[in-house]
Write an enzyme that holds these catalytic residues in place. Structure first.
Site, PDB file in Angstrom:
ATOM      1  N   SER A 421       0.933  -1.108   0.057  1.00 43.38           N
ATOM      2  CA  SER A 421       0.011   0.113   0.122  1.00 43.38           C
ATOM      3  C   SER A 421       0.914   1.247   0.001  1.00 43.38           C
ATOM      4  O   SER A 421       1.709   1.260   0.832  1.00 43.38           O
ATOM      5  CB  SER A 421      -0.868  -0.010   1.158  1.00 43.38           C
ATOM      6  OG  SER A 421      -1.514   1.222   1.210  1.00 43.38           O
ATOM      7  N   LEU A 492      -8.044   3.578   2.364  1.00 46.12           N
ATOM      8  CA  LEU A 492      -8.964   2.151   2.345  1.00 46.12           C
ATOM      9  C   LEU A 492      -7.981   0.980   2.590  1.00 46.12           C
ATOM     10  O   LEU A 492      -8.532   0.350   3.421  1.00 46.12           O
ATOM     11  CB  LEU A 492      -9.576   1.925   0.792  1.00 46.12           C
ATOM     12  CG  LEU A 492     -10.492   1.113   0.536  1.00 46.12           C
ATOM     13  CD1 LEU A 492     -11.975   1.497   1.413  1.00 46.12           C
ATOM     14  CD2 LEU A 492     -10.890   0.984  -0.779  1.00 46.12           C
ATOM     15  N   GLU A 493      -7.069   0.779   1.993  1.00 53.28           N
ATOM     16  CA  GLU A 493      -6.029  -0.242   2.104  1.00 53.28           C
ATOM     17  C   GLU A 493      -5.631  -0.519   3.853  1.00 53.28           C
ATOM     18  O   GLU A 493      -5.681  -1.303   4.217  1.00 53.28           O
ATOM     19  CB  GLU A 493      -4.956  -0.238   1.311  1.00 53.28           C
ATOM     20  CG  GLU A 493      -5.292  -0.562  -0.196  1.00 53.28           C
ATOM     21  CD  GLU A 493      -4.099   0.075  -1.096  1.00 53.28           C
ATOM     22  OE1 GLU A 493      -3.981  -0.182  -2.450  1.00 53.28           O
ATOM     23  OE2 GLU A 493      -3.042   0.759  -0.647  1.00 53.28           O
ATOM     24  N   LEU A 494      -5.255   0.714   3.952  1.00 55.28           N
ATOM     25  CA  LEU A 494      -4.795   0.753   5.736  1.00 55.28           C
ATOM     26  C   LEU A 494      -5.811   0.319   6.447  1.00 55.28           C
ATOM     27  O   LEU A 494      -5.543  -0.514   7.410  1.00 55.28           O
ATOM     28  CB  LEU A 494      -4.328   2.296   5.875  1.00 55.28           C
ATOM     29  CG  LEU A 494      -3.741   2.480   7.388  1.00 55.28           C
ATOM     30  CD1 LEU A 494      -2.446   1.769   7.503  1.00 55.28           C
ATOM     31  CD2 LEU A 494      -3.239   3.857   7.563  1.00 55.28           C
TER      32      LEU A 494
END
Ligand SMILES: *[C@@H]1O[C@H](CO)[C@@H](O)[C@H](O)[C@H]1NC(C)=O
Ligand SMILES: *[C@@H]1O[C@H](CO)[C@@H](O)[C@H](O)[C@H]1NC(C)=O
Ligand SMILES: *[C@@H]1O[C@H](CO)[C@@H](O)[C@H](O)[C@H]1NC(C)=O
Ligand SMILES: *[C@@H]1O[C@H](CO)[C@@H](O)[C@H](O)[C@H]1NC(C)=O
Ligand SMILES: *[C@@H]1O[C@H](CO)[C@@H](O)[C@H](O)[C@H]1NC(C)=O
Ligand SMILES: *[C@@H]1O[C@H](CO)[C@@H](O)[C@H](O)[C@H]1NC(C)=O
Ligand SMILES: *[C@@H]1O[C@H](CO)[C@@H](O)[C@H](O)[C@H]1NC(C)=O
Length: 608
Positions: A421, A492-494
């Site tokens: 990410s 979002l990924e985090l």
């Protein structure tokens, strides 16, 4: 007449033939010469009577005067005056006379001093021996104006038990008896005091001194002068006695061992010199005494072992005739076996015998030097290990993992090792795509998921992201100033990652910092999680090399990947094929790779 001369000649030849030394011409070269007597010179006071005894007869087993007289032996005396080297026959007179084995000088004159030779011969054999005579003047014996009588000979020891009585005779009186025409008279002295001595304890009995009750202060040197008449001449000689009080006869006279005591246990050290001390008490008895050590019943001489030796016996104490003697056994280099040996000390005299075994115990010594060395070595080793660990902990950790770590691929059903990410359109994007991805996939053999590359066009971004993150074992967050801004893909990924981690989705988040960054620049979600997460820093050119700290640290955080895993099973083939594919499509950001990873069975078709 002629026949008589002839007969004499004949006789001479016969006798001369058998014994060439015969005759007054005395060719003494044929005589067996014993040299000079080992006994010290005979001393006689000037003007006193004295005598020489032929030393040949001091060993009666060799020469016995009584027996040698019978088969025609003759004893001849010669003199070698001082300064002469020719023996002269003694000319006998009333002053110098021969009596059995003795040569008498009555009295001795100063110039009698010199060497004397006595020769014993018969028709077939001859022996001779020399001795020395010293005629002493008063000045040689007692200093100037002393009142003490002058005596040429050493004192004769006389032991008298305390509180008891004894009769003391003047030594050599019986010799004077033979020479004297009448009865000799004896005069007694105690030191300078001439008899009578005051008290009635000591009186004369004939020519002897009678001590009725022996007292401590009656001890000391006594003198007796023997005076006698011979052929109208008055002659004398003086003798000295050393009278000593000893413990009464009523006390025990058997010897005893004072040391070692019966129950004492001696502590000895192994491999060291051990000295065993034995002290014996010998009450005075008129007989020889002895003290000695035995080892298993053998004396040191019988043992003949260089490890055992003894120190010369020495007197420790003397008290009214009772002597304490000490004997020391030295054991060099005491061995463990020696503990079982029987070390006995024994004492003996004419009245008794005692033996005692010494009890030994071996002391357990801590080898302090060895112990110290061992401790030192251990400390140094520990320090070394400590230093080594601090320098090489990453390597050690990797090594440990490579041996004992479990391959997560066997225990979960995830597709990707790493999901990366990062903030799009930043310096970090270049780092991720050109360095991080390349090394992780090509060099280290991980399967990497990069959303922009691996997601299929057309899907919902949110669902796809959550799905990809959930299918990854690690979420690698490359933090940067603009990372995870509001509404971005990275945020979002985090969030997906942190949620998955918190919910136990077998996902771990790792932070990678490409550029130095203030913590204030981080998003709230990151700031909160930072403490719990591993942070790996890129250190510029230093981190380019695969052996650098950055990559090792990263590998520690990433799943275990054994070197030999390439050769085994399907997953190994996956990696190999993936590498092959990624080489073919180095510049490709999308497409085949993830498909092959997702559907390995397709690869075979593709390759075929
Ligand atoms: C010396 O010889 C005599 C007679 O031959 C004998 O009686 C005497 O015991 C001998 N002495 C020694 C000490 O041998
Ligand atoms: C020894 O001395 C005495 C006198 O003191 C003398 O008469 C005698 O001849 C001397 N003897 C020798 C051998 O010199
Ligand atoms: C001389 O003496 C020796 C011993 O001293 C003896 O053996 C020998 O028979 C003697 N000789 C004569 C002839 O008496
Ligand atoms: C005996 O002893 C006395 C005293 O020492 C001495 O003067 C004397 O010469 C000796 N001899 C004789 C024969 O008296
Ligand atoms: C006398 O005898 C005692 C005991 O044996 C000894 O200690 C001492 O030295 C002797 N004295 C002389 C002058 O010989
Ligand atoms: C003692 O032993 C040595 C050799 O170990 C040997 O040469 C020597 O003769 C021995 N001595 C005795 C008295 O046995
Ligand atoms: C040593 O001494 C013990 C007594 O302490 C005794 O029983 C033993 O017989 C002795 N051994 C020898 C060889 O004398």
């Amino acid at each position: 007449m002629a026949s008589f001369i002839f007969f004499l000649l004949f006789l001479f030849i016969i006798l001369g033939g058998t014994t060439p030394a015969v005759g007054q011409s005395s060719d003494q070269s044929e005589c067996y010469d014993w040299g000079e007597s080992s006994e010290s010179a005979v001393a006689v006071m000037e003007a006193e009577s004295g005598w020489l005894s032929c030393p040949l007869f001091s060993h009666p087993s060799v020469y016995n005067y009584s027996s040698t007289q019978n088969p025609g032996h003759n004893l001849f005396w010669y003199r070698l005056p001082e300064g002469h080297d020719l023996e002269q026959p003694i000319t006998y007179s009333s002053r110098i006379s021969k009596d059995r084995e003795r040569l008498w000088l009555q009295p001795a004159l100063a110039n009698d001093t010199g060497h004397y030779i006595c020769m014993l011969r018969n028709l077939s054999s001859c022996s001779k021996i020399a001795m020395r005579l010293k005629v002493l003047r008063r000045d040689d014996v007692v200093p100037g104006n002393s009142c003490l009588p002058a005596v040429a000979m050493a004192a004769t020891p006389v032991m008298i038990p305390l509180q008891q009585g004894a009769k003391v005779d003047c030594p050599d009186l019986q010799n004077a008896n033979k020479m004297a025409d009448g009865e000799p008279t004896v005069t007694w002295f105690h030191g300078c005091n001439k008899f009578p001595f005051g008290s009635s304890d000591r009186q004369l009995k004939g020519v002897s001194l009678q001590v009725h009750v022996m007292m401590d202060h009656y001890q000391g040197l006594y003198y007796c002068r023997v005076q006698y008449q011979r052929r109208g001449q008055t002659l004398n000689f003086t003798r000295m006695l050393n009278i000593t009080g000893i413990y009464p006869d009523s006390l025990p006279k058997v010897p005893s061992i004072l040391q070692p005591t019966k129950d004492k246990v001696l502590i000895v050290r192994q491999d060291k010199e051990v000295r065993l001390v034995c002290r014996g008490l010998f009450p005075y008895v008129d007989s020889p005494w002895d003290i000695w050590w035995t080892v298993d019943g053998k004396t040191v001489e019988q043992l003949n072992d260089s490890r055992f030796s003894k120190v010369k016996t020495r007197q420790v104490k003397y008290d009214y005739g009772d002597r304490q003697e000490e004997s020391v056994l030295v054991i060099h280099d005491f061995q463990a076996d020696d503990r079982n040996r029987e070390f006995n000390c024994s004492v003996k005299n004419g009245r008794g015998f005692e033996t005692r075994r010494v009890r030994l115990d071996v002391e357990v010594v801590l080898p302090s030097v060895e112990l110290g060395c061992g401790l030192g070595v251990t400390l140094v080793l520990m320090l070394l290990l400590f230093v080594v660990y601090h320098i090489f902990w990453l390597e050690l950790l990797l090594l440990y993992r490579s041996w004992f770590g479990t391959d997560e691929r066997h225990t979960d059903d995830k597709e990707f090792d790493v999901y990366i990410s990062y903030a799009r359109n930043s310096e970090e994007e270049t780092f991720v795509l050109s360095t991080l991805r390349r090394v992780l996939e090509n060099e280290l053999g991980y399967s990497v998921c990069i959303f922009d590359r691996d997601s299929l066009p057309g899907g919902t971004i949110t669902d796809e992201t959550l799905s990809f993150v959930a299918r990854s074992r690690r979420l690698l967050v490359v933090v940067s100033p603009g990372y995870a801004s509001q509404g971005s893909q990275a945020l979002l990924e985090l969030k997906a990652g942190i949620d998955s981690m918190a919910l136990g989705g077998h996902l771990r988040v790792i932070l990678v910092q490409y550029r130095p960054l203030q913590r204030q620049g981080w998003v709230r979600e990151l700031r909160g999680a930072r403490v719990a997460l591993a942070l790996v820093r890129w250190q510029g050119d230093k981190s380019e090399d695969l052996t650098s700290h950055f990559w090792k640290r990263l590998r520690v955080e990433l799943p275990v990947r054994r070197v030999n895993s390439k050769e085994e099973g399907g997953s190994g083939k996956d990696v190999a094929l993936m590498r092959l594919s990624s080489q073919n499509s180095t510049n490709s950001q999308t497409g085949l790779i993830s498909n092959t990873v997702k559907h390995p069975e397709n690869v075979y078709n593709y390759a075929a």
